[in-house]
Scaffold this active site. Structure first.
Site, short mmCIF file in Angstrom:
data_model
loop_
_atom_site.label_atom_id
_atom_site.label_comp_id
_atom_site.label_asym_id
_atom_site.label_seq_id
_atom_site.Cartn_x
_atom_site.Cartn_y
_atom_site.Cartn_z
N SER A 283 0.95 -1.09 -0.10
CA SER A 283 0.31 0.19 -0.07
C SER A 283 0.82 1.41 -0.14
CB SER A 283 -0.60 -0.41 1.25
OG SER A 283 -2.11 1.62 0.68
N HIS A 284 0.61 1.66 0.93
CA HIS A 284 0.84 3.55 1.25
C HIS A 284 2.68 3.16 1.60
CE1 HIS A 284 -0.53 2.17 5.14
NE2 HIS A 284 0.43 2.86 5.24
N ASP B 224 -1.90 1.30 -3.86
CA ASP B 224 -2.20 0.59 -4.25
C ASP B 224 -3.81 0.41 -5.39
OD1 ASP B 224 -2.99 0.70 -1.92
OD2 ASP B 224 -3.48 -1.38 -1.58
N ASP C 85 -2.82 6.91 -3.37
CA ASP C 85 -1.78 5.49 -2.57
C ASP C 85 -0.53 4.70 -3.86
OD1 ASP C 85 -3.33 3.64 -2.71
OD2 ASP C 85 -2.97 3.10 -0.50
N LYS D 247 -11.34 -0.11 0.17
CA LYS D 247 -11.77 0.92 -0.12
C LYS D 247 -11.47 1.78 -1.43
CE LYS D 247 -7.59 1.76 2.41
NZ LYS D 247 -7.22 1.11 3.40
N ASP E 139 -5.90 2.52 -3.74
CA ASP E 139 -7.21 2.45 -2.95
C ASP E 139 -7.31 3.95 -1.91
OD1 ASP E 139 -5.23 1.97 -0.87
OD2 ASP E 139 -6.28 -0.20 -0.08
N ARG E 140 -6.83 4.35 -1.53
CA ARG E 140 -6.59 6.13 -0.82
C ARG E 140 -7.01 7.00 -1.66
NH1 ARG E 140 -2.52 5.80 4.79
NH2 ARG E 140 -3.46 3.79 4.98
C1 VG1 Z 1 -3.38 1.69 8.35
C2 VG1 Z 1 -4.47 2.72 8.65
C3 VG1 Z 1 -6.08 2.55 8.45
C4 VG1 Z 1 -5.96 1.31 7.01
C5 VG1 Z 1 -4.42 0.38 6.87
C6 VG1 Z 1 -4.85 0.27 5.52
O1 VG1 Z 1 -3.86 1.06 9.01
O2 VG1 Z 1 -4.67 3.61 9.88
O3 VG1 Z 1 -6.93 2.97 8.62
O4 VG1 Z 1 -7.19 0.62 6.55
O5 VG1 Z 1 -3.35 1.20 6.87
O6 VG1 Z 1 -4.26 0.65 4.16
P1 VG1 Z 1 -2.71 0.77 10.86
O7 VG1 Z 1 -2.71 -0.65 11.27
O8 VG1 Z 1 -1.02 1.39 10.24
O9 VG1 Z 1 -3.10 2.19 11.55
V1 VG1 Z 1 -3.72 0.87 3.04
O10 VG1 Z 1 -4.36 2.03 1.73
O11 VG1 Z 1 -2.52 0.80 3.48
O12 VG1 Z 1 -4.05 -0.87 2.52
CO CO Z 2 -3.08 1.34 -0.10
#
Ligand code: VG1
Ligand code: CO
Length: 555
Positions: A120-121, A291, A289, A388, A293-294
């Site tokens: 992801s990010h 992937d 981001d 998302k 989804d953000r």
């Molecule tokens: C973070 C965010 C959470 C989100 C998750 C995955 O998790 O706070 O809201 O669902 O990332 O998003 P954490 O446990 O680091 O707070 V993504 O776009 O990284 O798949």
């Molecule tokens: Co993501």
């Protein structure tokens, strides 16, 4: 048609790893960690073991965000799918699928599930992070019951199955066969773009986007949304090509964090606040981001918090064709601001508060309890998929802007005038030693029972607990989802540890204050939250435990 000769498959002996517990969204580790012999194989086999007997002859969707190690992993997973009796894999071209596009494909093809390769990010590249997660047949992230079962498998696994054949070309569309496994390589974008055009009023958005006086800027952050944004925003909606910045998919995301916030989307922020003093800023800006989804939403000289974005989309959803019949309910993760709850109340629909992570929305969406959901971490989505969805949120805003003919700022300010403003901010303390983080939480937890009724900076605590969630659909219970300190004036402080990092621990502290008075809607966010920020330090001794004077990231 490409055929590979069947080869007799011998199970490969392996040793379990002890650290393959999936976090908030799948298993995330550094690339180097994933590259250890058998590391990826063990995890994939553990997923497959948990899917038996449904796995035999099933269809799976496969793709990732294109980060470094994506292509190698895809080849490994294809060979393992062949050896484990999977019937068919539908693969995004070049191994690319955004997370929401993968979710859509699972649903469209009624697949057993999908494997999505992404951290992801988190940063990519050979010294960056990699990740893998499994999504179930509704298109959403596997629930905890499944990820717990996978973790148990990873602790005892002693062999895996892999076909000993060469890989297949990943870039040419068409049908392939690996032993008995059918592989269909599809365009990564087309199905998703079609879904988007079925939800929104594209002709109305096209009119807006084509106005000389209306300019947009979309920052794909060198990550997966580049090709999706080009297809949808440029080809289908007529935006200028230059309105997409950092649109190429690079395996190292250009060396940046593909994290759409004010800190990491610097180029976009510079344009939206006209830091180069060109005399004008685009009317609408957005970023997504790694992937896809953000989303981050901006207007000219204006930033929309993700919590406000969810609330504004909910309040205006009737202007969007897919939601004109009304919303069933709204879901938000616990740390997300309560702005959306106020909209739900006014609409007379239920609102739900879930733990952090999209997997908790799945049951609510499947059971038709909610239509929209969101998280403060720049995630917004609806029942159109079970993830998302960054570009979906962008299109929501464009559709609303096209219908209302106002600026982003005007729409948000009117929203505040009607519902009040929820000032909101998250402070992250990254890469702190796990031991210090645990000590901080232990002491916080110990004091929780003494806090009720106490006053800090004029705010009185009404509840102090560790959030526990009972899923209203299947009654599963998820405990320890974050420490909540709630005050009598609707202000809140939340403490939790991140479940997506790969180095040390990350403490997240979330602040929220509700202000009804319109004369107080122009405060600087950190100032509006100052007393709560001070209180958090008193409650948790963050400086003492982390040794850090300030957070590393403020969003
Ligand atoms: C973070 C965010 C959470 C989100 C998750 C995955 O998790 O706070 O809201 O669902 O990332 O998003 P954490 O446990 O680091 O707070 V993504 O776009 O990284 O798949
Ligand atoms: Co993501």
């Amino acid at each position: 048609m490409y055929y590979s000769k069947p080869i007799k498959i011998q199970p490969v002996k392996t040793q379990p790893f002890t650290d393959q517990k999936p976090g908030t969204s799948g298993l995330r580790k550094t690339v180097n960690h994933f590259k250890q012999a058998d590391y990826l194989q063990n995890f994939v086999q553990s997923i497959f073991n948990c899917l038996k007997p449904d796995l035999l002859g099933s269809t799976l969707i496969l793709g990732g965000d294109g980060r470094y190690y994506n292509r190698e992993s895809i080849q490994i997973i294809l060979r393992m799918a062949a050896a484990n009796g999977v019937g068919k894999v539908i693969l995004g071209q070049g191994g690319i699928l955004s997370t929401p596009a993968a979710s859509h494909l699972i649903r469209r093809h009624q697949a057993l599930g999908g494997i999505i390769l992404s951290a992801s990010h988190n940063p990519g590249g050979m010294n960056g992070d990699f990740g893998i997660k499994y999504n179930i047949s509704n298109g959403g992230p596997a629930p905890e019951e499944f990820t717990d079962a996978v973790f148990e498998e990873t602790k005892v696994i002693n062999q895996y199955h892999i076909a000993g054949i060469k890989g297949i070309p990943l870039d040419l569309l068409g049908d392939y066969t690996l032993d008995k496994l059918k592989i269909e390589i599809i365009d990564s974008v087309v199905d998703y773009a079609e879904l988007m055009s079925s939800l929104f009023n594209f002709s109305k958005i096209r009119e807006l986007v084509n106005l000389r006086s209306f300019n947009i800027c979309f920052d794909a952050m060198y990550a997966v949304t580049g090709p999706y944004a080009k297809k949808i925003l440029v080809e289908m909606l007529g935006a200028d090509e230059e309105s997409i910045i950092r649109g190429e998919c690079l395996p190292n995301f250009g060396g940046f964090h593909p994290d759409p916030n004010l800190v990491h989307a610097k180029q976009l922020v510079a344009k939206m606040y006209d830091l180069e003093e060109t005399g004008s800023a685009p009317n609408f800006g957005a970023a997504s981001d790694g992937d896809g989804d953000r989303n981050m939403i901006m207007g000219d000289y204006f930033f929309v918090t993700p919590s406000d974005s969810l609330a504004v989309i909910a309040a205006n959803a009737h202007l969007i064709p897919a939601y004109k019949g009304g919303l069933k309910g709204i879901g938000r993760s616990m740390p997300t601001s309560q702005a959306a709850d106020r909209v739900a109340e006014k609409l007379g629909i239920p609102s739900y508060e879930t733990p952090t992570g999209w997997k908790f929305f799945g049951n609510l969406l499947d059971d038709d309890r909610i239509t929209l959901c969101g998280e403060e971490s720049f995630g917004t989505g609806s029942d159109h998929v079970r993830e998302k969805d960054g570009l979906w949120a962008v299109l929501c805003w464009l559709n609303i802007l096209a219908e209302r003919g106002q600026s982003v700022e005007e729409i948000v300010r009117q929203h505040w005038a009607e519902y009040g403003r929820n000032y909101y901010s998250r402070h992250d303390y990254e890469n702190i030693p796990a031991e210090s983080a645990n000590k901080l939480f232990e002491s916080l937890q110990e004091n929780l029972s003494t806090l009720k009724g106490r006053e800090f900076n004029g705010n009185t605590i009404t509840t102090a607990d560790n959030f526990s969630y009972t899923d209203p659909v299947d009654n599963s219970v998820s405990e320890n989802q974050g420490v909540r300190v709630l005050f009598d004036n609707d202000a809140r402080i939340i403490f939790r540890l991140s479940g997506t990092g790969t180095a040390g621990a990350t403490l997240r502290v979330y602040f929220e204050r509700y202000v009804e008075d319109i004369k107080q809607h122009d405060l600087e966010t950190q100032e509006a939250l100052y007393d709560l920020i001070e209180t958090a330090e008193l409650l948790a001794n963050i400086i003492g435990y982390t040794g850090m004077q300030e957070p590393t990231v403020i969003t």
